[in-house]
Design an enzyme around this catalytic site. Structure first.
Site, PDB file in Angstrom:
ATOM      1  N   LEU A  33     -27.139 -10.630  18.586  1.00 27.00           N
ATOM      2  CA  LEU A  33     -25.936 -11.042  19.317  1.00 27.00           C
ATOM      3  C   LEU A  33     -25.527 -10.037  20.389  1.00 27.00           C
ATOM      4  O   LEU A  33     -25.723  -8.833  20.253  1.00 27.00           O
ATOM      5  CB  LEU A  33     -24.784 -11.224  18.322  1.00 27.00           C
ATOM      6  CG  LEU A  33     -25.049 -12.214  17.179  1.00 27.00           C
ATOM      7  CD1 LEU A  33     -23.827 -12.307  16.281  1.00 27.00           C
ATOM      8  CD2 LEU A  33     -25.443 -13.583  17.702  1.00 27.00           C
ATOM      9  N   HIS A  37     -22.414 -14.087  23.052  1.00 26.25           N
ATOM     10  CA  HIS A  37     -22.243 -14.829  21.798  1.00 26.25           C
ATOM     11  C   HIS A  37     -20.812 -14.644  21.268  1.00 26.25           C
ATOM     12  O   HIS A  37     -20.194 -15.579  20.764  1.00 26.25           O
ATOM     13  CB  HIS A  37     -23.199 -14.307  20.722  1.00 26.25           C
ATOM     14  CG  HIS A  37     -24.641 -14.589  20.991  1.00 26.25           C
ATOM     15  ND1 HIS A  37     -25.549 -13.591  21.278  1.00 26.25           N
ATOM     16  CD2 HIS A  37     -25.334 -15.744  20.997  1.00 26.25           C
ATOM     17  CE1 HIS A  37     -26.741 -14.141  21.443  1.00 26.25           C
ATOM     18  NE2 HIS A  37     -26.647 -15.428  21.285  1.00 26.25           N
ATOM     19  N   GLN A  61     -38.642 -24.318  17.704  1.00 23.97           N
ATOM     20  CA  GLN A  61     -38.378 -24.365  19.141  1.00 23.97           C
ATOM     21  C   GLN A  61     -39.191 -23.346  19.936  1.00 23.97           C
ATOM     22  O   GLN A  61     -38.984 -23.188  21.131  1.00 23.97           O
ATOM     23  CB  GLN A  61     -36.876 -24.227  19.414  1.00 23.97           C
ATOM     24  CG  GLN A  61     -36.278 -22.864  19.111  1.00 23.97           C
ATOM     25  CD  GLN A  61     -34.760 -22.902  19.225  1.00 23.97           C
ATOM     26  OE1 GLN A  61     -34.057 -23.387  18.355  1.00 23.97           O
ATOM     27  NE2 GLN A  61     -34.228 -22.382  20.327  1.00 23.97           N
ATOM     28  N   GLY A 149     -23.362 -21.857  24.853  1.00 24.97           N
ATOM     29  CA  GLY A 149     -23.244 -21.119  26.111  1.00 24.97           C
ATOM     30  C   GLY A 149     -23.759 -21.950  27.286  1.00 24.97           C
ATOM     31  O   GLY A 149     -24.765 -22.642  27.180  1.00 24.97           O
ATOM     32  N   LYS A 151     -25.028 -20.626  29.760  1.00 23.75           N
ATOM     33  CA  LYS A 151     -26.224 -19.930  30.257  1.00 23.75           C
ATOM     34  C   LYS A 151     -27.465 -20.797  30.041  1.00 23.75           C
ATOM     35  O   LYS A 151     -28.342 -20.865  30.883  1.00 23.75           O
ATOM     36  CB  LYS A 151     -26.335 -18.593  29.528  1.00 23.75           C
ATOM     37  CG  LYS A 151     -27.719 -18.120  29.289  1.00 23.75           C
ATOM     38  CD  LYS A 151     -28.074 -16.918  30.062  1.00 23.75           C
ATOM     39  CE  LYS A 151     -29.498 -16.499  29.973  1.00 23.75           C
ATOM     40  NZ  LYS A 151     -30.291 -17.061  28.907  1.00 23.75           N
ATOM     41  N   GLN A 155     -30.021 -26.892  27.830  1.00 21.89           N
ATOM     42  CA  GLN A 155     -29.822 -27.083  26.380  1.00 21.89           C
ATOM     43  C   GLN A 155     -28.457 -27.737  26.109  1.00 21.89           C
ATOM     44  O   GLN A 155     -28.343 -28.665  25.303  1.00 21.89           O
ATOM     45  CB  GLN A 155     -29.926 -25.740  25.670  1.00 21.89           C
ATOM     46  CG  GLN A 155     -29.499 -25.795  24.216  1.00 21.89           C
ATOM     47  CD  GLN A 155     -29.724 -24.479  23.485  1.00 21.89           C
ATOM     48  OE1 GLN A 155     -30.834 -24.195  23.076  1.00 21.89           O
ATOM     49  NE2 GLN A 155     -28.677 -23.691  23.310  1.00 21.89           N
ATOM     50  N   SER A 187     -28.239 -12.033  27.755  1.00 22.71           N
ATOM     51  CA  SER A 187     -29.230 -12.819  27.015  1.00 22.71           C
ATOM     52  C   SER A 187     -29.898 -11.918  25.995  1.00 22.71           C
ATOM     53  O   SER A 187     -30.103 -10.724  26.246  1.00 22.71           O
ATOM     54  CB  SER A 187     -30.286 -13.339  27.996  1.00 22.71           C
ATOM     55  OG  SER A 187     -31.461 -13.716  27.307  1.00 22.71           O
TER      56      SER A 187
HETATM   57  O1  PAF Z   1     -29.304 -21.267  21.960  1.00 24.46           O
HETATM   58  C1  PAF Z   1     -29.778 -20.893  20.860  1.00 24.46           C
HETATM   59  O2  PAF Z   1     -29.581 -19.764  20.429  1.00 24.46           O
HETATM   60  C2  PAF Z   1     -30.624 -21.872  20.065  1.00 24.46           C
HETATM   61  O3  PAF Z   1     -31.393 -22.681  20.893  1.00 24.46           O
HETATM   62  C3  PAF Z   1     -29.810 -22.705  19.072  1.00 24.46           C
HETATM   63  C4  PAF Z   1     -28.824 -23.618  19.774  1.00 24.46           C
HETATM   64  C5  PAF Z   1     -29.062 -21.801  18.106  1.00 24.46           C
HETATM   65  C6  PAF Z   1     -30.749 -23.599  18.243  1.00 24.46           C
HETATM   66  O4  PAF Z   1     -31.668 -22.855  17.534  1.00 24.46           O
END
Ligand code: PAF
Length: 283
Positions: A33, A37, A61, A149, A151, A155, A187
């Site tokens: 974090l 965050h 992912q 976020g 950023k 997403q 980030s």
């Molecule tokens: O943005 C992220 O950190 C991730 O893509 C998330 C939304 C926690 C899903 O794993």
């Protein structure tokens, strides 16, 4: 702050909070974090009585050549930061808890169209992994509001689309990007950069701002603006993945008449892939 690792513990905690009439906000993260965050937690706190954060590095992912194995895991430090921010519950499940059958694709959630472009084009399967895990987390937590976020603008829009199309009764909020003094978007992956690369990396934000300012001044040849930005970024030492002026709603290429635009960029600096974006609202 209570730390929960099992879904049944989480469900019990949520049920108790609900019985007490609490409104619940959720901030999903992959940990490591930073202040960005923590600002999501602050936003969540303004919208709910109980704030639940999750830390889960989601294998689904990451592509086969990506940084799943080396993604920084800093749980102890993250826990202290979340607690200091007034988070009520931290859900930090294992991979086996989230994917008990060991197969992350046994059932998937996929948003089509908006996921084909930009990061979706260069990271096949990435957004399917995100929407699958976020759906699972939404079902586990059942929050009233979830904060993401800006950023990761693509997403955010993908998750908004998923929530709309699958009728999740959840309000999705986007929180503004936090930046270093140089302009570099905060980030977790900035930790891969050395000090001089961090200064250099702010060039992406400068290019985005220059493009936004040209549009605000009336420039409408979007292809030309994109080409110029790509040339400037390449000159500044980046390997560009994309630099695109899009419509905010569906991230399709912007047309002259569009008023709500997002300029999105992804570029490599050494071995680190960075993304950033700015929004331009012309009305
Ligand atoms: O943005 C992220 O950190 C991730 O893509 C998330 C939304 C926690 C899903 O794993």
């Amino acid at each position: 702050m209570e730390v929960l690792t099992r879904t049944d513990q989480l469900r019990a905690a949520v049920a108790k909070a609900r019985q007490a009439g609490a409104r619940i906000a959720f901030v999903p993260t992959m940990g490591n974090l930073h202040d960005g965050h923590l600002s999501l937690i602050t936003t969540a706190r303004t919208r709910a009585d109980v704030v639940i954060a999750s830390i889960f590095v989601n294998p689904a992912q990451f592509g086969p050549d990506e940084d799943y194995e080396t993604y920084p895991r800093t749980l102890e430090r993250d826990q202290a930061l979340l607690a200091s921010q007034g988070t009520d519950f931290l859900f930090t499940p294992t991979v086996a808890e989230v994917y008990p059958h060991g197969d992350t694709t046994r059932t998937s959630v996929e948003v089509t169209g908006i996921t084909d472009r930009l990061c979706g084009a260069s990271r096949p399967g990435h957004f399917r992994g995100v929407t699958t895990v976020v759906s699972k987390l939404f079902n586990m937590v059942q929050p009233d509001v979830a904060v993401f976020g800006q950023k990761d603008f693509q997403q955010l829009q993908v998750i908004r689309r998923m929530v709309e199309d699958l009728d999740f009764p959840i309000q999705v909020m986007g929180a503004p990007t936090l930046r270093e003094q140089s302009g570099l978007a905060m980030s977790s992956r900035n930790g891969y950069l050395n000090e001089s690369q961090k200064q250099q990396a702010a060039g992406i934000y400068r290019a985005l701002c220059a493009c936004a300012s040209d549009i605000e001044s009336g420039a409408r040849d979007f292809a030309d603006l994109e080409t110029q930005a790509v040339i400037d970024l390449a000159d500044a030492g980046f390997r560009i993945d994309y630099f695109q002026i899009c419509r905010q709603s569906d991230l399709e290429p912007a047309m002259e008449a569009d008023r709500e635009l997002a300029i999105l960029a992804a570029a490599w600096l050494g071995d680190t892939r960075l993304i950033d974006n700015v929004q331009v609202n012309l009305d």
